[in-house]
Design a protein around this motif. Structure first.
Motif, mmCIF file in Angstrom:
data_model
loop_
_atom_site.group_PDB
_atom_site.id
_atom_site.type_symbol
_atom_site.label_atom_id
_atom_site.label_comp_id
_atom_site.label_asym_id
_atom_site.label_seq_id
_atom_site.Cartn_x
_atom_site.Cartn_y
_atom_site.Cartn_z
ATOM 1 N N HIS A 371 0.825 -1.217 0.000
ATOM 2 C CA HIS A 371 0.000 0.000 0.000
ATOM 3 C C HIS A 371 0.854 1.259 0.000
ATOM 4 O O HIS A 371 0.574 2.227 0.707
ATOM 5 C CB HIS A 371 -0.971 0.005 1.188
ATOM 6 N N ARG A 372 1.924 1.207 -0.789
ATOM 7 C CA ARG A 372 2.752 2.382 -1.011
ATOM 8 C C ARG A 372 2.517 2.892 -2.428
ATOM 9 O O ARG A 372 2.037 2.170 -3.290
ATOM 10 C CB ARG A 372 4.239 2.039 -0.836
ATOM 11 N N ALA A 373 2.888 4.138 -2.649
ATOM 12 C CA ALA A 373 2.736 4.726 -3.979
ATOM 13 C C ALA A 373 3.846 4.214 -4.892
ATOM 14 O O ALA A 373 5.017 4.380 -4.583
ATOM 15 C CB ALA A 373 2.803 6.247 -3.892
ATOM 16 N N PRO A 374 3.504 3.595 -6.028
ATOM 17 C CA PRO A 374 4.556 3.195 -6.963
ATOM 18 C C PRO A 374 5.228 4.424 -7.558
ATOM 19 O O PRO A 374 4.673 5.518 -7.566
ATOM 20 C CB PRO A 374 3.779 2.422 -8.049
ATOM 21 N N GLU A 375 6.433 4.234 -8.045
ATOM 22 C CA GLU A 375 7.141 5.316 -8.732
ATOM 23 C C GLU A 375 6.533 5.457 -10.120
ATOM 24 O O GLU A 375 6.626 4.553 -10.943
ATOM 25 C CB GLU A 375 8.630 4.979 -8.847
ATOM 26 N N VAL A 376 5.880 6.578 -10.392
ATOM 27 C CA VAL A 376 5.147 6.716 -11.645
ATOM 28 C C VAL A 376 5.816 7.704 -12.585
ATOM 29 O O VAL A 376 6.500 8.635 -12.160
ATOM 30 C CB VAL A 376 3.691 7.165 -11.394
ATOM 31 N N LEU A 377 5.601 7.484 -13.865
ATOM 32 C CA LEU A 377 6.044 8.420 -14.888
ATOM 33 C C LEU A 377 5.036 9.561 -14.948
ATOM 34 O O LEU A 377 3.826 9.320 -14.956
ATOM 35 C CB LEU A 377 6.127 7.709 -16.236
ATOM 36 N N THR A 378 5.513 10.783 -14.974
ATOM 37 C CA THR A 378 4.609 11.928 -14.972
ATOM 38 C C THR A 378 4.579 12.619 -16.327
ATOM 39 O O THR A 378 5.487 12.482 -17.139
ATOM 40 C CB THR A 378 5.014 12.959 -13.898
ATOM 41 N N ASP A 379 3.499 13.358 -16.540
ATOM 42 C CA ASP A 379 3.318 14.128 -17.758
ATOM 43 C C ASP A 379 2.579 15.405 -17.374
ATOM 44 O O ASP A 379 2.153 15.563 -16.223
ATOM 45 C CB ASP A 379 2.525 13.318 -18.785
ATOM 46 N N THR A 380 2.409 16.324 -18.298
ATOM 47 C CA THR A 380 1.685 17.556 -18.009
ATOM 48 C C THR A 380 0.250 17.437 -18.495
ATOM 49 O O THR A 380 -0.004 16.929 -19.595
ATOM 50 C CB THR A 380 2.347 18.762 -18.702
ATOM 51 N N ASP A 381 -0.691 17.893 -17.645
ATOM 52 C CA ASP A 381 -2.089 17.878 -18.053
ATOM 53 C C ASP A 381 -2.417 19.175 -18.791
ATOM 54 O O ASP A 381 -1.536 19.965 -19.122
ATOM 55 C CB ASP A 381 -3.006 17.679 -16.846
ATOM 56 N N GLY A 382 -3.692 19.401 -19.040
ATOM 57 C CA GLY A 382 -4.091 20.566 -19.805
ATOM 58 C C GLY A 382 -3.742 21.890 -19.156
ATOM 59 O O GLY A 382 -3.576 22.899 -19.841
ATOM 60 N N SER A 383 -3.612 21.902 -17.813
ATOM 61 C CA SER A 383 -3.303 23.145 -17.108
ATOM 62 C C SER A 383 -1.808 23.337 -16.884
ATOM 63 O O SER A 383 -1.394 24.311 -16.273
ATOM 64 C CB SER A 383 -4.016 23.156 -15.752
ATOM 65 N N GLY A 384 -1.004 22.401 -17.369
ATOM 66 C CA GLY A 384 0.445 22.510 -17.204
ATOM 67 C C GLY A 384 0.974 21.868 -15.946
ATOM 68 O O GLY A 384 2.174 21.918 -15.682
ATOM 69 N N ARG A 385 0.114 21.241 -15.123
ATOM 70 C CA ARG A 385 0.570 20.574 -13.900
ATOM 71 C C ARG A 385 1.221 19.241 -14.244
ATOM 72 O O ARG A 385 0.836 18.575 -15.192
ATOM 73 C CB ARG A 385 -0.594 20.331 -12.934
ATOM 74 N N ARG A 386 2.194 18.843 -13.415
ATOM 75 C CA ARG A 386 2.785 17.521 -13.545
ATOM 76 C C ARG A 386 1.904 16.526 -12.803
ATOM 77 O O ARG A 386 1.638 16.677 -11.616
ATOM 78 C CB ARG A 386 4.191 17.494 -12.949
ATOM 79 N N VAL A 387 1.417 15.530 -13.509
ATOM 80 C CA VAL A 387 0.539 14.520 -12.923
ATOM 81 C C VAL A 387 0.988 13.155 -13.421
ATOM 82 O O VAL A 387 1.735 13.053 -14.408
ATOM 83 C CB VAL A 387 -0.940 14.759 -13.315
ATOM 84 N N PRO A 388 0.574 12.064 -12.750
ATOM 85 C CA PRO A 388 0.833 10.745 -13.320
ATOM 86 C C PRO A 388 0.323 10.697 -14.752
ATOM 87 O O PRO A 388 -0.773 11.190 -15.044
ATOM 88 C CB PRO A 388 0.037 9.811 -12.400
ATOM 89 N N TYR A 389 1.104 10.124 -15.655
ATOM 90 C CA TYR A 389 0.762 10.194 -17.074
ATOM 91 C C TYR A 389 -0.629 9.639 -17.345
ATOM 92 O O TYR A 389 -1.324 10.105 -18.262
ATOM 93 C CB TYR A 389 1.809 9.442 -17.904
#
Length: 422
Positions: A371-389
């Protein structure tokens, strides 16, 4: 004396001369309240603090309802809802936020603090001092797993977290809410800000302004010495470290885009050579491999970041499997830079009812089990925020739509959405 040492001494002198006048000026003029202090000041009049950016999700009327709800519990619960972004006053870390706010509260002996979770977007995290008397951490975490909270807004999710803390059965509720995930229920977390001194960035440190100058006098040389030591260690490691194995990639946070691009270029080139050497009569998947090779080359040429580069690698993997006529698991769903997945597992995003059949590497599988957060690849959403892809709308990203092979064939996704294969 070496040139490096001379440069280091010059740098230290410059830093100290620049820092001390600034400190004196601050002491004379008085600092404006820091972000942490502003939050603490607001919490003196209400147990709920909501940043203006969350005002639509938790309007003043809901804030008052939450405050009344907290007062009825009779518990020292405080709620701080503020966005966390890397580089902000809290370095985008909920642990730092909790420690800073607690350090600035007048009575911090007993406190339950509910904040956004910097590891899981749209989720909450609970902290408690002096100990987990009310099982606050598990109670708040459980709220995000409840089916009834699947489509809940931030105000409702926070209210449910308050109720679960007041109930005092956080461990039990967490076990019940996560029972369908399988694996042990232990939750691994980063060390919490439970010490009396708290934690924070330079701009938010718990030291008074009268002591800042002495802190700089001690910290700057220490940091410089640490940097010099680290540099020496890196130089030594470069001389003896072997070449990276073919399928080993750095994780999303450490990956160097230029290195991944070079790797992708080599992989695409190797796939092209393999397709040219293949025998049409004995390779039934040759056409699929050729299509994957062409798609990977197109994606690579247009790639402007790690998500697209990882997409090229996913297409190469599909092409290789087609040549070998032995389809295997795709690249890791959470971070394709981890390499090929080791197994498939059910995964339910926090706050949602539906479960995904995700192909994951062994490292991410262990994280889910614990129940830990996996290491995820991130990308930018429509508002420019970095989020999980995978949180980018599928209409904007073929990689979100395909999960790099977990949800759909990368080649199929590319062919059906070429304009957005970025």
């Amino acid at each position: 004396m070496s040139t490096d040492v001379k440069r280091l001494i010059t740098l230290l002198a410059t830093l100290l001369l620049a820092a001390l006048p600034t400190t004196a000026a601050r002491a004379a003029d008085g600092d404006a309240p820091s972000a942490g202090q502003r939050i603490a000041n607001a919490l003196r009049t209400s147990p709920v603090y909501v940043d203006e950016s969350y005002a639509d999700a938790v309007p003043p009327s809901r804030q008052r309802q939450l405050a009344d709800r907290i007062r009825r519990t009779g518990l020292p619960i405080k709620v701080v809802l503020t966005p966390l972004t890397k580089g902000d006053a809290f370095d985008g870390d909920s642990h730092v936020l909790a420690g800073i706010v607690r350090d600035r509260l007048p009575d911090r002996r007993e406190l339950v603090l509910i904040t956004p979770d910097s590891d899981f977007p749209d989720s909450l995290r609970g902290y408690e001092w002096p100990a987990d008397t009310h099982q606050a951490s598990r109670a708040v975490a459980a709220a995000g797993f409840l089916d009834e909270m699947r489509d809940a807004g931030l105000a409702d999710l926070t209210a449910k977290a308050v109720d679960l803390v007041a109930e005092g059965k956080g461990e039990q509720r967490y076990e019940e809410a996560t029972a369908d995930l399988g694996g042990p229920s232990s939750q691994s977390t980063k060390p919490g800000p439970g010490s009396e001194s708290g934690s924070g960035s330079d701009s938010e440190s718990g030291f008074g302004s009268g002591r800042t100058g002495w802190w700089l006098l001690l910290a700057v040389p220490a940091l410089a010495l640490a940097a010099l030591t680290t540099r020496a260690a890196l130089l030594r490691s470069r001389k003896r470290s072997p070449a990276l194995p073919q399928l080993v990639f750095a994780t999303a946070r450490a990956a160097d885009e230029a290195q991944v691009r070079r790797r992708a270029e080599a992989e695409v080139l190797a796939l092209g050579e393999a397709t040219r050497a293949a025998d049409v009569a004995t390779t039934p998947g040759l056409q699929q491999a050729l299509d994957a090779y062409a798609a990977a080359g197109t994606v690579l040429d247009r790639a402007r970041g790690l998500p697209a580069l990882a997409g090229a690698l996913a297409l190469v993997q599909e092409g290789r499997d087609a040549l070998a006529d032995s389809p295997g698991l795709p690249l890791c769903f959470f971070n394709p830079l981890h390499g090929r997945a080791a197994l498939r597992t059910g995964w339910r995003p926090l706050g949602r009812r539906d479960r995904l059949d995700a192909a994951v590497c062994q490292e991410c599988a262990h994280a889910l089990r614990d129940h830990r957060a996996p290491e995820v690849l991130t990308d930018t959403d429509g508002s420019g925020r970095r989020v999980p892809y995978f949180e980018v709308p599928a209409g904007r990203s073929v990689w979100s739509a395909t999960g790099y092979g977990s949800l759909m064939s990368p080649l199929e996704g590319f062919n059906s959405a070429r304009p957005r294969a970025r």
